[in-house]
Design a protein around this motif. Structure first.
Motif, short mmCIF file in Angstrom:
data_model
loop_
_atom_site.label_atom_id
_atom_site.label_comp_id
_atom_site.label_asym_id
_atom_site.label_seq_id
_atom_site.Cartn_x
_atom_site.Cartn_y
_atom_site.Cartn_z
N LEU A 8 0.75 -1.17 0.04
CA LEU A 8 0.17 0.05 0.02
C LEU A 8 1.01 1.44 -0.15
O LEU A 8 0.43 2.07 -0.58
N GLN A 9 2.05 1.37 0.67
CA GLN A 9 2.67 2.42 1.09
C GLN A 9 3.39 2.78 -0.66
O GLN A 9 3.66 3.79 -0.73
N ARG A 10 3.83 1.53 -1.37
CA ARG A 10 4.54 1.85 -2.62
C ARG A 10 3.38 2.17 -3.68
O ARG A 10 3.76 2.88 -4.48
N LEU A 11 2.22 1.97 -3.35
CA LEU A 11 1.18 2.38 -4.16
C LEU A 11 0.47 4.00 -3.76
O LEU A 11 -0.35 4.33 -4.44
N HIS A 12 1.05 4.46 -2.50
CA HIS A 12 0.83 5.69 -2.16
C HIS A 12 -0.74 5.60 -1.77
O HIS A 12 -1.31 6.62 -1.62
N ILE A 13 -1.24 4.71 -1.23
CA ILE A 13 -2.39 4.50 -0.51
C ILE A 13 -2.16 4.19 1.02
O ILE A 13 -1.50 3.63 1.61
N ASP A 14 -3.22 5.16 1.64
CA ASP A 14 -3.11 5.07 3.20
C ASP A 14 -4.10 4.24 3.44
O ASP A 14 -5.27 4.14 3.33
N GLY A 15 -3.61 3.16 4.42
CA GLY A 15 -4.40 1.81 4.62
C GLY A 15 -5.50 2.36 5.54
O GLY A 15 -6.73 1.86 5.39
N PRO A 16 -5.33 3.11 6.51
CA PRO A 16 -6.58 3.69 7.52
C PRO A 16 -7.68 4.33 6.73
O PRO A 16 -8.83 3.91 6.81
N LEU A 17 -7.27 5.16 5.98
CA LEU A 17 -8.41 5.73 5.09
C LEU A 17 -8.87 4.85 4.16
O LEU A 17 -10.20 4.92 4.00
N LEU A 18 -8.25 4.13 3.58
CA LEU A 18 -8.76 3.04 2.50
C LEU A 18 -9.92 1.88 3.33
O LEU A 18 -11.02 2.25 2.81
N ILE A 19 -9.84 1.84 4.69
CA ILE A 19 -10.14 0.66 5.20
C ILE A 19 -11.77 1.44 5.64
O ILE A 19 -12.79 0.95 5.35
N LEU A 20 -11.60 2.70 6.12
CA LEU A 20 -12.82 3.52 6.28
C LEU A 20 -13.58 3.85 5.43
O LEU A 20 -14.82 3.79 5.22
N LEU A 21 -13.19 4.31 4.13
CA LEU A 21 -13.80 4.50 2.90
C LEU A 21 -14.58 3.43 2.48
O LEU A 21 -15.64 3.45 1.85
N LEU A 22 -13.87 2.27 2.58
CA LEU A 22 -14.50 0.87 2.00
C LEU A 22 -15.87 0.60 2.70
O LEU A 22 -16.83 0.15 2.44
N MET A 23 -15.44 0.86 4.15
CA MET A 23 -16.53 0.63 5.13
C MET A 23 -17.80 1.42 4.86
O MET A 23 -19.03 0.87 4.88
#
Length: 367
Positions: A8-23
């Motif tokens: 995720l870091q290599r893809l410049h994606i913030d894990g906590p934000l992604l999880i919350l957005l998917l929820m």
């Protein structure tokens, strides 16, 4: 020992934000299925928009903030130009001209994009000046906000116009706007509101304000939405009636149940517990945005992250406030829950900007 970057870091994606957005996205689709009368076509359209928004978010997250800053002025000019196009030859629906319609290709609402372009433009302008901004720079900043505000207000779309105004105002606030000017602006709001009442607001907008003050004055007309909305929320009690078992929406007592008033459906079917869980998700998302704001290593990034995060807060606050009768009805959708393709894509793009600011910190530390 140097830690290896995760995928995720290599893809410049913030894990906590992604999880919350998917929820939030999954919650939105779940509630929309009931609020939309089990309309699968509506559900698939919203899911497609959410998927498109995730792609846009991932693409924007790859862009360095300094690269985005380079193109912000052009984006702002294009956004204003599209608002002018809407004013001249836009698509009219339900008495409002807010869309650009290209038959057989696409129909979109340019004012939605201005919700993101506005804080970006303000952050770009203020980041090149000494802070806190002096009177001249504050005046220029306000003029940058007023132009799209007036164009959107003319569509007419008071809700979106106020959000654009707030998005620009929050960047000024984060930039350290002096308190005496802030107090002066608040003081000027009273005569400005009076002037808007007599010379700017349309009759239906005035009715919304009067209805907010006293919904019972027209219970079968202008007050119907608020009365039915509060009845739906109240009837849900603590735990709600159960998914697909809401009577207010399924018996068509509640207008706009799948758009602006969708939280009333959630309140009726899942009760106070369901609404509180949704609010927790929103608070976690806003908290993560504020954390990114604090950790931003450039002035542009800090101003932009703060503006985007606080604008998202206003989205949530205004929608819940108007549905519960605490604010006038202004037609603001509930983020990621209400039906609306352009809104979802714009919101996710905004969170892509937050991810870019956060994940590019090592690369931009010396900028």
């Amino acid at each position: 020992m140097k830690r290896r970057a995760t995928l995720l870091q290599r893809l410049h994606i913030d894990g906590p934000l992604l999880i919350l957005l998917l929820m939030l996205g999954a919650t939105g689709l779940f509630v929309l299925y009931s609020a939309g009368g089990r309309n699968l076509d509506l559900l698939f359209k919203q899911a497609s928009s959410f998927g498109l928004g995730l792609v846009a978010m991932a693409v924007v997250a790859q862009l360095e903030p300094r690269f985005m800053a380079r193109w912000v002025p052009l984006g702002y000019v294009v956004g204003v130009a599209l608002l002018v196009v809407v004013d001249v030859m836009g698509h009219n629906a339900m008495g409002a001209t807010r869309w650009i319609n290209i038959p057989g290709v696409i129909r979109f609402q340019p004012s939605e994009f201005m919700k993101l372009l506005m804080p970006m433009m303000m952050a770009w302008y203020l980041s090149k000046r000494s802070l806190p901004p002096n009177f001249k720079h504050s005046l220029i900043s306000l003029s940058l906000v007023v132009v799209p505000f007036v164009l959107i207000l003319d569509q007419p779309d008071l809700g979106t116009a106020m959000l654009v105004l707030a998005s620009g105002g929050f960047v000024l606030f984060v930039g350290g706007l002096q308190w005496r000017w802030l107090i002066g602006a608040v003081s000027a709001a009273v005569p400005l509101a009076v002037a808007m009442w007599f010379f700017v607001l349309h009759d239906y907008q005035k009715r919304r304000v009067l209805t907010f003050l006293d919904p019972e004055m027209d219970p079968l007309g202008a007050g119907w939405n608020i009365i039915q909305s509060k009845a739906a929320i109240g009837s849900g009690g603590v735990f709600g009636k159960g998914w697909l078992l809401g009577t207010q929406s399924h018996l068509d007592f509640l207008p706009e149940s799948h758009t602006d008033f969708i939280i009333a459906v959630l309140g009726e079917e899942f009760g106070m517990v369901g609404v509180c869980l949704l609010l927790v998700l929103y608070l976690l998302l806003i908290g993560r945005g504020l954390t990114i704001t604090v950790q931003a290593q450039t002035l542009f990034g800090k101003l932009l992250a703060g503006g985007v995060t606080m604008t998202f807060f206003v989205y949530v606050f205004v929608n819940i406030g108007m549905v519960s009768g605490l604010l006038p009805v202004v037609g603001v959708p509930l983020p990621f829950i209400s039906y609306g393709g352009t809104s979802v894509v714009t919101l996710l793009t905004g969170f892509g900007v937050l991810m870019s600011i956060h994940t590019h910190r090592k690369w931009i530390a010396q900028v």
